[in-house]
Design a protein around this motif. Sequence first.
Motif, PDB file in Angstrom:
ATOM      1  N   ALA A   1     -42.905  -5.711  29.672  1.00  0.00           N
ATOM      2  CA  ALA A   1     -41.707  -5.819  28.834  1.00  0.00           C
ATOM      3  C   ALA A   1     -42.069  -6.295  27.430  1.00  0.00           C
ATOM      4  N   GLY A   2     -42.951  -7.302  27.357  1.00  0.00           N
ATOM      5  CA  GLY A   2     -43.373  -7.803  26.052  1.00  0.00           C
ATOM      6  C   GLY A   2     -44.124  -6.766  25.254  1.00  0.00           C
ATOM      7  N   LEU A   3     -45.009  -6.027  25.919  1.00  0.00           N
ATOM      8  CA  LEU A   3     -45.770  -4.973  25.255  1.00  0.00           C
ATOM      9  C   LEU A   3     -44.839  -3.917  24.677  1.00  0.00           C
ATOM     10  N   GLN A   4     -43.827  -3.520  25.439  1.00  0.00           N
ATOM     11  CA  GLN A   4     -42.887  -2.519  24.947  1.00  0.00           C
ATOM     12  C   GLN A   4     -42.088  -3.035  23.758  1.00  0.00           C
ATOM     13  N   GLU A   5     -41.685  -4.300  23.811  1.00  0.00           N
ATOM     14  CA  GLU A   5     -40.933  -4.868  22.691  1.00  0.00           C
ATOM     15  C   GLU A   5     -41.784  -4.943  21.430  1.00  0.00           C
ATOM     16  N   LEU A   6     -43.074  -5.237  21.596  1.00  0.00           N
ATOM     17  CA  LEU A   6     -43.977  -5.265  20.439  1.00  0.00           C
ATOM     18  C   LEU A   6     -44.139  -3.863  19.848  1.00  0.00           C
ATOM     19  N   ARG A   7     -44.204  -2.864  20.712  1.00  0.00           N
ATOM     20  CA  ARG A   7     -44.272  -1.479  20.228  1.00  0.00           C
ATOM     21  C   ARG A   7     -42.999  -1.125  19.460  1.00  0.00           C
ATOM     22  N   ASP A   8     -41.848  -1.465  20.033  1.00  0.00           N
ATOM     23  CA  ASP A   8     -40.564  -1.111  19.424  1.00  0.00           C
ATOM     24  C   ASP A   8     -40.353  -1.807  18.084  1.00  0.00           C
ATOM     25  N   SER A   9     -40.837  -3.043  17.972  1.00  0.00           N
ATOM     26  CA  SER A   9     -40.613  -3.816  16.743  1.00  0.00           C
ATOM     27  C   SER A   9     -41.618  -3.483  15.644  1.00  0.00           C
ATOM     28  N   GLY A  10     -42.715  -2.804  16.005  1.00  0.00           N
ATOM     29  CA  GLY A  10     -43.754  -2.505  15.025  1.00  0.00           C
ATOM     30  C   GLY A  10     -44.855  -3.537  14.973  1.00  0.00           C
TER      31      GLY A  10
ATOM     32  N   ASP B   1     -48.356  -2.201  16.136  1.00  0.00           N
ATOM     33  CA  ASP B   1     -49.098  -1.469  15.104  1.00  0.00           C
ATOM     34  C   ASP B   1     -49.688  -2.409  14.063  1.00  0.00           C
ATOM     35  N   GLU B   2     -48.981  -3.470  13.741  1.00  0.00           N
ATOM     36  CA  GLU B   2     -49.486  -4.444  12.777  1.00  0.00           C
ATOM     37  C   GLU B   2     -50.757  -5.107  13.294  1.00  0.00           C
ATOM     38  N   ILE B   3     -50.784  -5.418  14.577  1.00  0.00           N
ATOM     39  CA  ILE B   3     -51.965  -6.046  15.178  1.00  0.00           C
ATOM     40  C   ILE B   3     -53.153  -5.081  15.125  1.00  0.00           C
ATOM     41  N   LEU B   4     -52.943  -3.836  15.517  1.00  0.00           N
ATOM     42  CA  LEU B   4     -54.026  -2.862  15.484  1.00  0.00           C
ATOM     43  C   LEU B   4     -54.539  -2.640  14.053  1.00  0.00           C
ATOM     44  N   ASN B   5     -53.622  -2.490  13.118  1.00  0.00           N
ATOM     45  CA  ASN B   5     -54.007  -2.203  11.739  1.00  0.00           C
ATOM     46  C   ASN B   5     -54.740  -3.372  11.089  1.00  0.00           C
ATOM     47  N   LYS B   6     -54.544  -4.565  11.621  1.00  0.00           N
ATOM     48  CA  LYS B   6     -55.246  -5.740  11.106  1.00  0.00           C
ATOM     49  C   LYS B   6     -56.762  -5.623  11.334  1.00  0.00           C
ATOM     50  N   TYR B   7     -57.137  -4.947  12.412  1.00  0.00           N
ATOM     51  CA  TYR B   7     -58.553  -4.876  12.798  1.00  0.00           C
ATOM     52  C   TYR B   7     -59.152  -3.470  12.694  1.00  0.00           C
ATOM     53  N   ILE B   8     -58.323  -2.454  12.813  1.00  0.00           N
ATOM     54  CA  ILE B   8     -58.810  -1.075  12.784  1.00  0.00           C
ATOM     55  C   ILE B   8     -58.052  -0.305  11.728  1.00  0.00           C
ATOM     56  N   ALA B   9     -58.737   0.056  10.673  1.00  0.00           N
ATOM     57  CA  ALA B   9     -58.110   0.832   9.604  1.00  0.00           C
ATOM     58  C   ALA B   9     -58.149   2.296   9.987  1.00  0.00           C
ATOM     59  N   GLU B  10     -56.967   2.894  10.029  1.00  0.00           N
ATOM     60  CA  GLU B  10     -56.907   4.326  10.378  1.00  0.00           C
ATOM     61  C   GLU B  10     -57.184   5.175   9.141  1.00  0.00           C
TER      62      GLU B  10
ATOM     63  N   ALA C   1     -48.989 -12.629  21.321  1.00  0.00           N
ATOM     64  CA  ALA C   1     -47.677 -12.123  20.921  1.00  0.00           C
ATOM     65  C   ALA C   1     -46.804 -11.836  22.136  1.00  0.00           C
ATOM     66  N   ILE C   2     -47.400 -11.291  23.203  1.00  0.00           N
ATOM     67  CA  ILE C   2     -46.645 -11.036  24.431  1.00  0.00           C
ATOM     68  C   ILE C   2     -46.159 -12.346  25.036  1.00  0.00           C
ATOM     69  N   ALA C   3     -47.028 -13.358  25.069  1.00  0.00           N
ATOM     70  CA  ALA C   3     -46.652 -14.664  25.617  1.00  0.00           C
ATOM     71  C   ALA C   3     -45.511 -15.275  24.815  1.00  0.00           C
ATOM     72  N   ASP C   4     -45.600 -15.207  23.483  1.00  0.00           N
ATOM     73  CA  ASP C   4     -44.523 -15.733  22.632  1.00  0.00           C
ATOM     74  C   ASP C   4     -43.222 -14.983  22.888  1.00  0.00           C
ATOM     75  N   ASN C   5     -43.319 -13.672  23.021  1.00  0.00           N
ATOM     76  CA  ASN C   5     -42.135 -12.848  23.226  1.00  0.00           C
ATOM     77  C   ASN C   5     -41.455 -13.142  24.552  1.00  0.00           C
ATOM     78  N   GLN C   6     -42.249 -13.438  25.576  1.00  0.00           N
ATOM     79  CA  GLN C   6     -41.717 -13.607  26.922  1.00  0.00           C
ATOM     80  C   GLN C   6     -41.559 -15.062  27.346  1.00  0.00           C
ATOM     81  N   GLY C   7     -41.998 -15.993  26.507  1.00  0.00           N
ATOM     82  CA  GLY C   7     -41.725 -17.402  26.772  1.00  0.00           C
ATOM     83  C   GLY C   7     -42.653 -18.093  27.745  1.00  0.00           C
ATOM     84  N   PHE C   8     -43.897 -17.606  27.903  1.00  0.00           N
ATOM     85  CA  PHE C   8     -44.862 -18.348  28.714  1.00  0.00           C
ATOM     86  C   PHE C   8     -46.060 -18.744  27.850  1.00  0.00           C
TER      87      PHE C   8
END
Length: 261
Positions: free
Chosen positions: A240-249, A252-261, A70-77
């Motif tokens: 930068a990509g990590l922060q954008e993923l946090r801001d967009s939600g 959390d979607e990635i974490l919740n896919k594998y770890i149920a809180e 997701a970070i790679a997609d967000n940042q274009g590499f």
Amino acid sequence: MKKFSFILMLLALMLFIAACGSDDEGSTGGDSGESSEGETYTVGIDTTYPPFEFEEDGEYTGIDIDLINAIADNQGFDIEFSAMDFGGIIPAMQAGQLDVAIAGMSITEDRKEIVDFSDPYFEAGISLVVNEDNNDITSLEDLEGKTVVVKSGTTGADFARENQEEYGFEITQLDDSPAMFQEVSNGNADVLFEDYPVIAYAIAESDLDLKVVGDRLTGDEYGIAVLKGENADLLDQINAGLQELRDSGEYDEILNKYIAE
């Protein structure tokens, strides 16, 4: 003759000035202006580490895999994965075989001497794990004369070495998590040290004859690594990509896919 010599000198001076101008233009920006967009980087992973990294139906999956994709997609590499034992990841980076590492790698002072870490992306912590039938061990104070199994190259292994003398236990080191789990499940070792989310997921998904006892022994944080002093621009993009993923939600979607809180 003097006039002709003067003209030749003037022409030579003009050529020299033109050449200097060309060199200056070619060096504008330097490394600090480089972009990682469109580049392909080799990422070191350890696929024996669910829910962060594992192989399913011939495909790499897990929190770390989804996150770096997701970070790679967000940042274009682009990225290519290279799977190996955890203990070999930093040496592979030092040998120039890897550009990035994401492998549930705890941020430690020792590792920071070799690699530069991204902002933390997960709070983990080491747990004490015993056979589900073992009711005698609930804390470090119960480990005298016991055998503790750890995974080579991990913070669990470091923690064991740092506390061995104080608590009087023996250490066995193995190269992968499943083998470590099996040692305690089969009764060949008394205890294992493992990051809490990893062992909690393994027990729930694999029906291991294990249980977590006591409080977490440490408060580790995971980071994404590049070789120290190298790929600074890439590390900036990862943050930068990590922060954008946090801001967009999406984080959390990635974490919740594998770890149920």
